[in-house]
Design a protein around this motif. Sequence first.
Motif, PDB file in Angstrom:
ATOM      1  N   TRP A   1      22.284   3.877 -28.183  1.00 35.96           N
ATOM      2  CA  TRP A   1      20.760   4.258 -27.368  1.00 35.96           C
ATOM      3  C   TRP A   1      20.501   2.664 -26.808  1.00 35.96           C
ATOM      4  CZ3 TRP A   1      21.225   9.126 -27.338  1.00 35.96           C
ATOM      5  CH2 TRP A   1      21.644  10.165 -28.059  1.00 35.96           C
ATOM      6  N   LEU A   2      19.983   2.103 -27.253  1.00 34.86           N
ATOM      7  CA  LEU A   2      19.604   1.101 -26.861  1.00 34.86           C
ATOM      8  C   LEU A   2      19.634   0.631 -25.346  1.00 34.86           C
ATOM      9  CD1 LEU A   2      18.062  -0.989 -29.649  1.00 34.86           C
ATOM     10  CD2 LEU A   2      16.681   0.674 -28.232  1.00 34.86           C
ATOM     11  N   GLN A   3      21.360   0.102 -25.653  1.00 30.69           N
ATOM     12  CA  GLN A   3      22.556  -0.345 -24.564  1.00 30.69           C
ATOM     13  C   GLN A   3      22.395   1.142 -22.904  1.00 30.69           C
ATOM     14  OE1 GLN A   3      23.278  -2.977 -23.879  1.00 30.69           O
ATOM     15  NE2 GLN A   3      24.551  -2.442 -22.101  1.00 30.69           N
ATOM     16  N   ALA A   4      21.945   2.665 -23.838  1.00 27.19           N
ATOM     17  CA  ALA A   4      21.938   3.056 -23.000  1.00 27.19           C
ATOM     18  C   ALA A   4      20.999   3.450 -21.761  1.00 27.19           C
ATOM     19  CB  ALA A   4      22.470   4.706 -22.734  1.00 27.19           C
ATOM     20  N   GLU A   5      19.864   3.126 -22.761  1.00 29.03           N
ATOM     21  CA  GLU A   5      18.527   3.051 -22.324  1.00 29.03           C
ATOM     22  C   GLU A   5      18.654   2.041 -21.316  1.00 29.03           C
ATOM     23  OE1 GLU A   5      13.489   2.952 -24.083  1.00 29.03           O
ATOM     24  OE2 GLU A   5      15.091   1.592 -24.620  1.00 29.03           O
ATOM     25  N   LYS A   6      18.597   0.728 -21.178  1.00 32.52           N
ATOM     26  CA  LYS A   6      19.107  -0.256 -20.365  1.00 32.52           C
ATOM     27  C   LYS A   6      19.925   0.748 -19.253  1.00 32.52           C
ATOM     28  CE  LYS A   6      19.516  -4.179 -23.557  1.00 32.52           C
ATOM     29  NZ  LYS A   6      20.031  -5.502 -24.001  1.00 32.52           N
ATOM     30  N   ILE A   7      20.977   0.870 -19.056  1.00 33.30           N
ATOM     31  CA  ILE A   7      21.700   1.211 -17.717  1.00 33.30           C
ATOM     32  C   ILE A   7      21.599   2.369 -16.896  1.00 33.30           C
ATOM     33  CG2 ILE A   7      23.685   2.288 -17.803  1.00 33.30           C
ATOM     34  CD1 ILE A   7      24.931   1.313 -19.873  1.00 33.30           C
ATOM     35  N   CYS A   8      20.351   3.130 -17.640  1.00 33.37           N
ATOM     36  CA  CYS A   8      19.350   4.275 -17.197  1.00 33.37           C
ATOM     37  C   CYS A   8      18.421   3.401 -15.871  1.00 33.37           C
ATOM     38  CB  CYS A   8      18.762   5.491 -18.205  1.00 33.37           C
ATOM     39  SG  CYS A   8      20.696   6.333 -18.501  1.00 33.37           S
ATOM     40  N   LYS A   9      17.961   2.611 -16.597  1.00 38.28           N
ATOM     41  CA  LYS A   9      16.780   2.061 -15.898  1.00 38.28           C
ATOM     42  C   LYS A   9      16.570   1.007 -14.295  1.00 38.28           C
ATOM     43  CE  LYS A   9      13.652   0.790 -19.728  1.00 38.28           C
ATOM     44  NZ  LYS A   9      13.279  -0.092 -20.910  1.00 38.28           N
TER      45      LYS A   9
ATOM     46  N   ILE B   1      39.543  22.767 -27.779  1.00 39.15           N
ATOM     47  CA  ILE B   1      37.941  21.758 -27.453  1.00 39.15           C
ATOM     48  C   ILE B   1      38.187  21.215 -28.456  1.00 39.15           C
ATOM     49  CG2 ILE B   1      35.383  20.942 -26.212  1.00 39.15           C
ATOM     50  CD1 ILE B   1      37.800  22.959 -24.554  1.00 39.15           C
ATOM     51  N   SER B   2      37.452  20.970 -29.129  1.00 41.66           N
ATOM     52  CA  SER B   2      37.399  20.157 -30.343  1.00 41.66           C
ATOM     53  C   SER B   2      38.560  18.861 -31.180  1.00 41.66           C
ATOM     54  CB  SER B   2      36.681  21.242 -31.902  1.00 41.66           C
ATOM     55  OG  SER B   2      37.894  21.348 -32.330  1.00 41.66           O
ATOM     56  N   ASN B   3      39.740  19.653 -30.826  1.00 40.38           N
ATOM     57  CA  ASN B   3      41.582  18.986 -30.562  1.00 40.38           C
ATOM     58  C   ASN B   3      40.863  17.641 -29.548  1.00 40.38           C
ATOM     59  OD1 ASN B   3      41.254  20.307 -33.254  1.00 40.38           O
ATOM     60  ND2 ASN B   3      42.635  21.376 -31.936  1.00 40.38           N
ATOM     61  N   LEU B   4      40.127  18.375 -28.410  1.00 42.59           N
ATOM     62  CA  LEU B   4      40.424  16.730 -27.698  1.00 42.59           C
ATOM     63  C   LEU B   4      39.758  16.035 -27.145  1.00 42.59           C
ATOM     64  CD1 LEU B   4      40.910  19.565 -24.709  1.00 42.59           C
ATOM     65  CD2 LEU B   4      42.894  18.351 -25.710  1.00 42.59           C
ATOM     66  N   ILE B   5      38.309  16.782 -28.276  1.00 41.43           N
ATOM     67  CA  ILE B   5      37.458  15.126 -28.231  1.00 41.43           C
ATOM     68  C   ILE B   5      36.774  14.708 -29.241  1.00 41.43           C
ATOM     69  CG2 ILE B   5      34.519  15.187 -27.098  1.00 41.43           C
ATOM     70  CD1 ILE B   5      35.059  17.420 -25.889  1.00 41.43           C
ATOM     71  N   GLU B   6      37.011  13.235 -29.407  1.00 42.70           N
ATOM     72  CA  GLU B   6      35.957  12.804 -30.743  1.00 42.70           C
ATOM     73  C   GLU B   6      34.681  12.997 -30.584  1.00 42.70           C
ATOM     74  OE1 GLU B   6      37.032   8.519 -31.580  1.00 42.70           O
ATOM     75  OE2 GLU B   6      38.595   8.916 -30.319  1.00 42.70           O
ATOM     76  N   MET B   7      34.452  13.275 -31.953  1.00 47.04           N
ATOM     77  CA  MET B   7      32.918  13.887 -31.463  1.00 47.04           C
ATOM     78  C   MET B   7      32.538  12.228 -32.170  1.00 47.04           C
ATOM     79  SD  MET B   7      32.562  16.489 -30.570  1.00 47.04           S
ATOM     80  CE  MET B   7      33.007  17.956 -30.227  1.00 47.04           C
ATOM     81  N   LYS B   8      30.912  12.004 -31.650  1.00 47.32           N
ATOM     82  CA  LYS B   8      30.881  10.041 -32.210  1.00 47.32           C
ATOM     83  C   LYS B   8      29.390  10.833 -32.395  1.00 47.32           C
ATOM     84  CE  LYS B   8      33.945   7.742 -30.863  1.00 47.32           C
ATOM     85  NZ  LYS B   8      35.030   7.159 -32.146  1.00 47.32           N
ATOM     86  N   ARG B   9      28.592  10.421 -33.313  1.00 47.15           N
ATOM     87  CA  ARG B   9      27.039   9.901 -33.559  1.00 47.15           C
ATOM     88  C   ARG B   9      27.085   8.263 -33.131  1.00 47.15           C
ATOM     89  NH1 ARG B   9      24.482  11.869 -38.653  1.00 47.15           N
ATOM     90  NH2 ARG B   9      25.244  13.165 -37.703  1.00 47.15           N
ATOM     91  N   PRO B  10      26.156   8.421 -31.905  1.00 49.96           N
ATOM     92  CA  PRO B  10      25.801   7.199 -31.059  1.00 49.96           C
ATOM     93  C   PRO B  10      24.957   6.284 -32.298  1.00 49.96           C
ATOM     94  CG  PRO B  10      24.866   8.805 -29.906  1.00 49.96           C
ATOM     95  CD  PRO B  10      25.648   9.368 -31.237  1.00 49.96           C
TER      96      PRO B  10
END
Length: 92
Positions: free
Chosen positions: A84-92, A70-79
């Motif tokens: 995070w602020l953009q995600a918050e806007k999308i979720c509202k 799995i770790s070879n398939l996925i690029e791990m990201k630290r947001p």
Amino acid sequence: MNIISVDANVIAKTIINEFDSDEAIEFLRECVSKKVVLIAPELIQYEVIQAVAKNKSPISKALKIFDSEISNLIEMKRPHHYEWLQAEKICK
């Protein structure tokens, strides 16, 4: 280039045998064949392990699969903060 943020539940279903595990596996295979870039927050491994433990499946098996495949398939990201602020806007 297509980029998809993959959810921990999709990865967990490749480890835990559930009714829709085959769909999760096929989704990942299709992503690989179409050269889709899969990304996920660094926390995904913890989320997958939690799902596996909740299902009473061996955590050691999950770790082995995660580390070897799995770790070879996925690029791990630290947001970043702005993500995070953009995600918050999308979720509202």
